[in-house]
Design a protein around this motif. Structure first.
Motif, short mmCIF file in Angstrom:
data_model
loop_
_atom_site.label_atom_id
_atom_site.label_comp_id
_atom_site.label_asym_id
_atom_site.label_seq_id
_atom_site.Cartn_x
_atom_site.Cartn_y
_atom_site.Cartn_z
N VAL A 278 22.65 28.10 25.52
CA VAL A 278 22.37 26.72 25.95
C VAL A 278 23.09 26.47 27.28
CG1 VAL A 278 22.54 24.29 25.35
CG2 VAL A 278 22.20 25.99 23.55
N LYS A 279 22.32 26.14 28.29
CA LYS A 279 22.87 25.84 29.62
C LYS A 279 22.97 24.33 29.79
CE LYS A 279 21.86 26.47 34.56
NZ LYS A 279 20.87 26.99 35.55
N ILE A 280 24.17 23.84 30.12
CA ILE A 280 24.40 22.42 30.34
C ILE A 280 24.76 22.22 31.81
CG2 ILE A 280 25.75 20.39 29.68
CD1 ILE A 280 26.35 21.75 27.03
N GLY A 281 24.00 21.42 32.53
CA GLY A 281 24.26 21.18 33.94
C GLY A 281 23.55 22.18 34.82
N GLU A 282 23.67 21.96 36.13
CA GLU A 282 22.99 22.81 37.10
C GLU A 282 23.96 23.30 38.16
OE1 GLU A 282 19.98 23.79 36.78
OE2 GLU A 282 19.23 22.43 35.24
N GLY A 283 23.56 24.38 38.83
CA GLY A 283 24.34 24.91 39.95
C GLY A 283 25.75 25.30 39.57
N ASP A 284 26.70 24.96 40.45
CA ASP A 284 28.10 25.32 40.21
C ASP A 284 28.71 24.56 39.04
OD1 ASP A 284 27.92 27.02 42.37
OD2 ASP A 284 28.79 25.61 43.80
N ASN A 285 28.00 23.51 38.59
CA ASN A 285 28.53 22.69 37.50
C ASN A 285 28.04 23.15 36.13
OD1 ASN A 285 30.04 20.43 36.55
ND2 ASN A 285 28.12 19.32 36.23
N ALA A 286 27.29 24.25 36.07
CA ALA A 286 26.68 24.68 34.81
C ALA A 286 27.72 25.26 33.86
CB ALA A 286 25.58 25.70 35.08
N GLY A 334 21.58 35.11 33.23
CA GLY A 334 22.05 34.77 34.58
C GLY A 334 23.33 33.98 34.61
N ILE A 335 24.18 34.14 33.61
CA ILE A 335 25.46 33.43 33.62
C ILE A 335 26.32 34.00 34.74
CG2 ILE A 335 27.55 32.90 32.32
CD1 ILE A 335 25.95 33.08 29.77
N PRO A 336 26.62 33.20 35.76
CA PRO A 336 27.37 33.74 36.90
C PRO A 336 28.84 33.95 36.57
CG PRO A 336 26.94 31.41 37.22
CD PRO A 336 26.24 31.79 35.96
N PRO A 337 29.51 34.85 37.27
CA PRO A 337 30.96 35.03 37.07
C PRO A 337 31.69 33.72 37.33
CG PRO A 337 30.06 36.82 38.38
CD PRO A 337 28.97 35.81 38.26
N GLY A 338 32.62 33.39 36.46
CA GLY A 338 33.40 32.17 36.61
C GLY A 338 32.82 30.96 35.93
N ALA A 339 31.55 31.01 35.52
CA ALA A 339 30.94 29.86 34.85
C ALA A 339 31.57 29.69 33.47
CB ALA A 339 29.44 30.04 34.73
N PRO A 340 31.97 28.47 33.09
CA PRO A 340 32.60 28.25 31.78
C PRO A 340 31.66 28.60 30.63
CG PRO A 340 32.98 26.38 33.23
CD PRO A 340 31.94 27.23 33.89
N VAL A 341 32.20 29.26 29.60
CA VAL A 341 31.42 29.70 28.44
C VAL A 341 32.14 29.30 27.16
CG1 VAL A 341 30.59 31.72 27.16
CG2 VAL A 341 30.34 31.65 29.64
N ALA A 342 31.36 28.84 26.18
CA ALA A 342 31.87 28.60 24.82
C ALA A 342 31.05 29.45 23.87
CB ALA A 342 31.77 27.13 24.45
N THR A 363 35.92 39.40 28.96
CA THR A 363 36.43 38.17 29.59
C THR A 363 36.64 38.34 31.09
OG1 THR A 363 38.69 38.81 28.93
CG2 THR A 363 37.48 37.31 27.48
N ASP A 364 36.73 39.57 31.59
CA ASP A 364 36.76 39.77 33.03
C ASP A 364 35.41 39.40 33.66
OD1 ASP A 364 39.37 40.58 32.98
OD2 ASP A 364 38.94 42.72 33.14
N ARG A 365 34.34 39.57 32.88
CA ARG A 365 33.00 39.24 33.38
C ARG A 365 32.62 37.80 33.08
NH1 ARG A 365 29.28 37.11 34.60
NH2 ARG A 365 27.11 37.78 34.90
N PHE A 366 32.97 37.31 31.90
CA PHE A 366 32.57 35.96 31.48
C PHE A 366 33.81 35.09 31.26
CE2 PHE A 366 29.11 38.73 29.96
CZ PHE A 366 28.05 38.17 30.67
N ASN A 367 33.75 33.89 31.79
CA ASN A 367 34.88 32.95 31.71
C ASN A 367 34.84 32.19 30.38
OD1 ASN A 367 36.98 31.17 32.26
ND2 ASN A 367 35.71 29.82 33.52
N VAL A 368 35.25 32.87 29.33
CA VAL A 368 35.25 32.26 28.00
C VAL A 368 36.41 31.27 27.92
CG1 VAL A 368 35.41 32.65 25.52
CG2 VAL A 368 34.25 34.33 26.98
N GLN A 369 36.09 30.01 27.66
CA GLN A 369 37.11 28.97 27.55
C GLN A 369 37.32 28.50 26.12
OE1 GLN A 369 36.00 25.82 30.29
NE2 GLN A 369 36.67 26.98 32.07
N HIS A 370 36.26 28.59 25.30
CA HIS A 370 36.37 28.10 23.92
C HIS A 370 35.62 29.05 22.97
CE1 HIS A 370 38.08 24.09 24.80
NE2 HIS A 370 37.37 24.18 25.91
N VAL A 371 36.18 29.16 21.76
CA VAL A 371 35.51 29.85 20.66
C VAL A 371 35.56 28.92 19.46
CG1 VAL A 371 35.57 31.81 19.06
CG2 VAL A 371 36.08 32.17 21.50
N ILE A 372 34.42 28.65 18.86
CA ILE A 372 34.35 27.83 17.64
C ILE A 372 33.72 28.69 16.56
CG2 ILE A 372 33.43 25.77 16.54
CD1 ILE A 372 33.70 25.85 20.30
#
Length: 480
Positions: A278-286, A334-342, A363-372
């Motif tokens: 699920v993608k929330i937001g657009e561009g650098d804010n996604a 297409g999840i870009p490097p640095g984009a927040p991921v849960a 986690t070096d590739r994906f910016n995982v911030q939360h796990v539920i």
């Protein structure tokens, strides 16, 4: 057991957990120690005033005043109650706080090691005794044990009493006392070692060599990894979209923890192997939420990526085809490097989410911030990086979160919520409907650890966002 609701039973870990308190005490101790160093330094600097040239020369003009000033300076710096003594008091307090935390952590570790050793010994004794129980002919008890091996510890401890209970009464008993299951599973390595103890030494060694198993299995993780190695695994196969003819899913932006679980339930209602991104937001804010359902099949090594082999691999700390497929799907999305991921996972999906969050290559590739996680055993993952917040929901009557054999670690970034929502069946207790209720209880709670987690999820934009939302579905199977 009838359907009911006992609310939240316990909250461990997180901002209000024991380890967070230990960390706070250590931080305070460092402040005390640094302040003591500064006071001591100032004491010796200020003491030098009494040998100041101008002050010494003035003593000739007013000896009495000089003596009074000298006495006051010495008393304020190195005398009793002066800066130097205050510095010493602060440093003694700092040392005492650090020592207490060290002792308490050591006691926690010793307790955990003692439980591990006891569970192993009980498991080994049970494993050695099982052939004798079989020869004795336990009738209906053995049929029940075959269907529900988690009952073994009860059978071993109360063979006479257990024979008088119906199967449903046994299941109800386990739901009331889940710690019995947890300790039995924690002794899984000892159980297998005990079974092997019944074999003649030569036969035992030959069997172990033939199967490629280790001679001893101190933990359940060890035996799970060994058993997983008996089966061949393959690469993941990832296809975009759901099953043919299935309507595309469009999941809404979650406004709460309950909404996160309800969205995961919608993903779980899809075909086997499906996950949603699920993608929330657009561009650098996604931001991206990855929904990971649990076990689809209890077979081993087939085309289903979410099967019992994956469960064994996860408990044994091994990478699964499911995990590899998740990474590939996230790349394709297409999840870009640095984009927040849960990462949001149920059962095996939660196990996989925790393992991925602990994997530096991921986690070096994906910016995982939360796990539920919901109904997922995650204690087999001993450490999650500090920058990742983990919220684990466990229904008291759900046996699945107990299959890691121990409690989740108490860490400042790992919060575990146990709630009581019995449904009258083991499957119902594990179902996402029950965990939706658990999510609602978390939303309503003012516990400090939960409040911190909920606030952070909102700040990071995973909950309560009004940004546009899109959903991508991927299907993960094992390659032929």
């Amino acid at each position: 057991m009838s359907e009911g609701d006992g609310g939240i039973v316990s909250v461990t870990g997180g901002a209000g957990g024991i380890e967070a308190k230990y960390t706070d005490i250590e931080t305070l101790a460092r402040i005390f120690d640094d302040t003591g160093d500064e006071l001591r330094s100032r004491a010796w600097e200020d003491k030098g005033i009494v040998v100041n040239g101008d002050l010494v020369e003035s003593s000739i003009l007013s000896p009495l005043t000089f003596a009074t000033a000298e006495s006051a300076v010495l008393a304020a710096t190195i005398g009793p109650g002066g800066l130097a003594f205050e510095a010493l008091d602060l440093e003694v307090d700092a040392l005492a706080m650090q020592a207490n935390v060290f002792i308490l952590r050591g006691a926690d570790d010793l307790r955990r090691q003692a439980i591990e050793a006891l569970d192993y010994l009980v498991g080994r004794a049970l494993g050695f005794a099982l052939p004798g129980l079989l020869l004795a002919g336990a009738g209906g008890v053995l049929i029940t044990l075959a269907a529900h091996p988690e009952l073994g510890l009860l059978a071993y401890l109360h063979r006479d009493e257990i024979s008088k209970l119906t199967e449903q009464e046994l299941i109800d008993l386990l739901q009331e006392h889940p710690e019995l299951v947890q300790h039995l599973i924690n002794g899984g390595g000892g159980l297998v070692d005990g079974l092997l103890d019944n074999l003649p030494p030569g036969v035992r060694e030959a069997l172990l060599a033939k199967l490629g198993l280790d001679p001893a299995h101190p933990t359940t993780n060890d035996i799970a990894g060994d058993l997983a190695g008996l089966f061949d695994d393959t690469d993941a196969k990832v296809t975009e979209g759901g099953a043919p003819g299935e309507d595309p899913r469009s999941l809404p932006a979650p406004g709460s923890i309950q909404d996160l679980i309800d969205n995961l339930s919608l993903t779980n209602d899809g075909a086997d192997g499906e996950i949603d991104i699920v993608k929330i937001g657009e561009g650098d804010n996604a931001r991206y939420i990855v929904n990971l359902p649990g076990t689809d099949s209890f077979g081993i090594g087939g085309s289903e990526a979410r099967d019992s082999l994956a469960n064994l691999q996860l408990v044994g700390g091994q990478e699964t085809a499911y995990a590899r497929g998740i990474r590939e799907a996230m790349e394709r999305a297409g999840i870009p490097p640095g984009a927040p991921v849960a990462l949001v996972g149920h059962s095996q999906g939660g196990m996989t989410a925790a393992q991925l969050a602990s994997n530096p290559a991921f986690t070096d590739r994906f910016n995982v911030q939360h796990v539920i996680t919901a109904g997922a055993p995650t204690a087999q993952v001993p450490h999650i990086p500090d920058g990742i917040q983990v919220l684990s929901l466990e229904n008291k009557g759900d046996l699945v979160p107990l299959t890691d054999g121990e409690d989740n670690p108490d860490q400042p970034n790992r919060t575990t919520v146990r709630f009581d929502h019995p449904t009258g069946s083991v499957g119902g207790n594990h179902g996402l409907d029950s965990y939706s209720r658990g999510g609602q209880l978390v939303d309503q709670s003012d516990d400090p650890s939960l409040a911190e987690t909920k606030d952070q999820l909102r700040k990071d934009g995973f909950v309560g966002s009004t940004d546009p939302v899109s959903t991508s579905t991927y299907t993960i199977t094992r390659a032929p």
